[in-house]
Design a protein around this motif. Structure first.
Motif, PDB file in Angstrom:
ATOM      1  N   LEU A  12       4.553  19.100  -7.524  1.00 28.82           N
ATOM      2  CA  LEU A  12       4.694  18.543  -6.438  1.00 28.82           C
ATOM      3  C   LEU A  12       5.625  19.490  -6.046  1.00 28.82           C
ATOM      4  O   LEU A  12       5.328  21.049  -5.798  1.00 28.82           O
ATOM      5  CB  LEU A  12       5.648  17.855  -6.953  1.00 28.82           C
ATOM      6  CG  LEU A  12       5.247  16.099  -6.552  1.00 28.82           C
ATOM      7  CD1 LEU A  12       6.109  14.782  -7.617  1.00 28.82           C
ATOM      8  CD2 LEU A  12       5.379  16.169  -5.265  1.00 28.82           C
ATOM      9  N   GLY A  13       6.565  19.659  -4.654  1.00 28.27           N
ATOM     10  CA  GLY A  13       7.131  19.643  -4.046  1.00 28.27           C
ATOM     11  C   GLY A  13       8.813  19.180  -4.019  1.00 28.27           C
ATOM     12  O   GLY A  13       8.718  18.356  -3.977  1.00 28.27           O
ATOM     13  N   LYS A  37       1.790  24.378 -11.253  1.00 28.51           N
ATOM     14  CA  LYS A  37       3.744  25.482 -11.821  1.00 28.51           C
ATOM     15  C   LYS A  37       2.777  26.580 -13.136  1.00 28.51           C
ATOM     16  O   LYS A  37       3.051  27.694 -13.118  1.00 28.51           O
ATOM     17  CB  LYS A  37       4.366  24.972 -11.403  1.00 28.51           C
ATOM     18  CG  LYS A  37       5.189  24.874 -10.364  1.00 28.51           C
ATOM     19  CD  LYS A  37       6.647  23.938 -10.389  1.00 28.51           C
ATOM     20  CE  LYS A  37       6.822  23.088  -9.084  1.00 28.51           C
ATOM     21  NZ  LYS A  37       6.989  23.804  -8.647  1.00 28.51           N
ATOM     22  N   ASN A  86       5.019  29.022  -1.984  1.00 28.12           N
ATOM     23  CA  ASN A  86       4.806  27.776  -1.151  1.00 28.12           C
ATOM     24  C   ASN A  86       3.772  27.621  -0.505  1.00 28.12           C
ATOM     25  O   ASN A  86       4.115  28.414   0.304  1.00 28.12           O
ATOM     26  CB  ASN A  86       5.671  26.849  -0.964  1.00 28.12           C
ATOM     27  CG  ASN A  86       6.638  26.258  -2.165  1.00 28.12           C
ATOM     28  OD1 ASN A  86       6.696  25.271  -2.550  1.00 28.12           O
ATOM     29  ND2 ASN A  86       8.009  27.359  -1.927  1.00 28.12           N
ATOM     30  N   GLU A 121       8.356  30.565  -7.666  1.00 28.47           N
ATOM     31  CA  GLU A 121       7.156  29.601  -7.124  1.00 28.47           C
ATOM     32  C   GLU A 121       7.184  30.481  -5.688  1.00 28.47           C
ATOM     33  O   GLU A 121       8.323  30.866  -4.996  1.00 28.47           O
ATOM     34  CB  GLU A 121       7.623  28.594  -7.336  1.00 28.47           C
ATOM     35  CG  GLU A 121       8.813  27.892  -6.240  1.00 28.47           C
ATOM     36  CD  GLU A 121       8.078  26.369  -5.513  1.00 28.47           C
ATOM     37  OE1 GLU A 121       7.365  25.844  -5.967  1.00 28.47           O
ATOM     38  OE2 GLU A 121       8.742  26.221  -4.867  1.00 28.47           O
TER      39      GLU A 121
HETATM   40 MG    MG Z   1       7.835  24.441  -4.708  1.00 31.29          MG
END
Ligand code: MG
Ligand code: ATP
Ligand code: MG
Ligand code: MG
Length: 371
Positions: free
Chosen positions: A202-203, A151, A330, A328
């Motif tokens: 991370l997520g 990020k 992904n 963000e």
């Molecule tokens: Mg994410």
């Protein structure tokens, strides 16, 4: 001949379980008339399980510290092992030997679909292995995966190409332990409360907290640092959450947009994966201008990281000001039939199984262009 698709799932990640769900949906949907599916499971401690027993092996949760004799396997015995697994002739054993795995993958599969979320899967590491092995694979390459996962790097890049976002502060575990006070002051001066604290890589909202005061901030940073050596803190945006799907390689297209209405204070892990934790509204109720902004920033974000295949771009539509901010990107979004990304494409006229066909096609196209 049918295309052989190696579906990789699990992985050394905080999102291991999420990957199992995504991969289960993908494997169930791959049309057996067109594809032969080869399951490839990676346990939480990094052991590879190939073939029919892969699901069982991961579900059985092997003890973490089993010494692996097979690490000394020669390439040819490993190759025989893979063959026997694929033909289902012997029980699956734990294997961990990346030096032999790539050549075996090359010979046994035509395309890999790494249905992995988070570290060692969505971050460029498995993509690097597949590049070295010369196997076509679904989704983003090494650079895009790494940029999408981190990020801090992502936000630096987005700033550079003029993508609007929330204000943020990033730091490492080392600098936090060296001068916690200075970092806290910087966060308070630049962002204020409430703020969001996140592990950089991370997520699924794992390790993310909303901090309303200094005590909560310090607690949140400690939690985030337990997941990652780098942390990002962002100003909290009071906003509607909008997500959009992007699909393609050099000429990516955007899906309809969707809105998430979390029932919790924010879209946390429980809201994401427990029934009723959040409502998905597809398509999102947006003005033509909002819709246009979301679409164009999504494509810009996709191209900024040099993404390929697919991505889901998450947005904040700020209440009051109407600002459209990118949260963000992904590069391997949740992929069950009920996940946002496939549902966005379904609402755009591309059903789940057709979406898989297209992603496999894009993987082959990208491979052909690069070799
Ligand atoms: Mg994410
Ligand atoms: P994903 O599962 O989408 O990969 P993630 O773990 O990468 O999620 P984010 O999408 O960055 O995490 O944040 C998770 C959720 O936390 C968001 O969907 C939103 O509800 C909330 N959130 C994160 N950052 C902010 C912010 N700056 N302001 C307000 N809410 C935020
Ligand atoms: Mg994610
Ligand atoms: Mg998100």
């Amino acid at each position: 001949r049918k295309l052989r698709i190696g579906v990789i799932f699990g992985g050394k990640s905080g999102e291991h379980e999420v990957s199992l769900q995504s991969a289960r949906s993908v494997m169930d949907a791959l049309d057996p008339l067109h594809y032969t599916t080869i399951p490839i499971g990676i346990s939480k401690d990094g052991r590879w399980h190939v073939g029919k027993g892969a699901w069982k092996a991961l579900e059985a949760k092997q003890p973490a510290a089993l010494p692996s004799k097979s690490a000394e396997s020669t390439p040819s015995s490993a190759k025989r092992f893979i063959n026997s697994q694929i033909q289902g002739l012997s029980p699956v054993e734990a294997k961990r030997s990346p030096d032999w795995l790539p050549p075996a993958l090359v010979n046994e599969v035509d395309v890999v679909f790494p249905v992995l979320h988070g570290t060692f899967g969505e971050d460029g590491t498995i993509q690097g292995l597949l590049e070295m092995a010369g196997v076509p694979y679904v989704g983003a390459g090494v650079l895009a995966s790494a940029l999408g996962m981190d990020k801090v790097a992502m936000k630096q890049l987005f700033s550079a190409v003029g993508i609007p976002q929330a204000r943020w502060v990033g730091f490492t575990r080392a600098s936090w332990s060296q001068d916690e006070g200075r970092i806290v002051r910087e966060i308070e001066e630049q962002l204020g409360y409430p703020c969001f604290v996140k592990p950089a890589n991370l997520g699924s909202s794992v390790g993310i907290s909303k901090a309303r005061n200094q005590r909560e901030l310090i607690e949140a940073v400690r939690l985030a640092l337990s997941y990652d050596r780098r942390v990002i803190v962002e100003e909290a945006i009071d906003a509607r959450e909008i997500e959009i799907g992007v699909l393609g390689n050099d000429a990516p297209i955007a899906s309809v947009a969707g809105e998430i209405v979390p029932k919790h204070e924010f879209y946390d892990y429980e809201a994401k994966y427990k029934d009723g934790g959040a409502e998905l509204r597809i398509p999102a109720d947006l003005s033509p201008e909002e819709r246009k902004a979301v679409e164009s920033y999504a494509i810009r974000a996709f191209q900024a990281i040099d993404c390929a295949g697919l991505a889901r771009v998450d947005f904040f539509l700020e209440r009051g000001t109407g600002r459209v901010l990118v949260n963000e990107i992904n590069t391997m979004p949740g992929f069950t039939r009920f996940s946002m990304y496939p549902k966005l494409w379904e609402a755009s006229g591309l059903a789940y199984d057709k979406l898989l066909d297209r992603l496999i096609e894009l993987a082959l196209e990208r491979h052909a262009e690069r070799s």
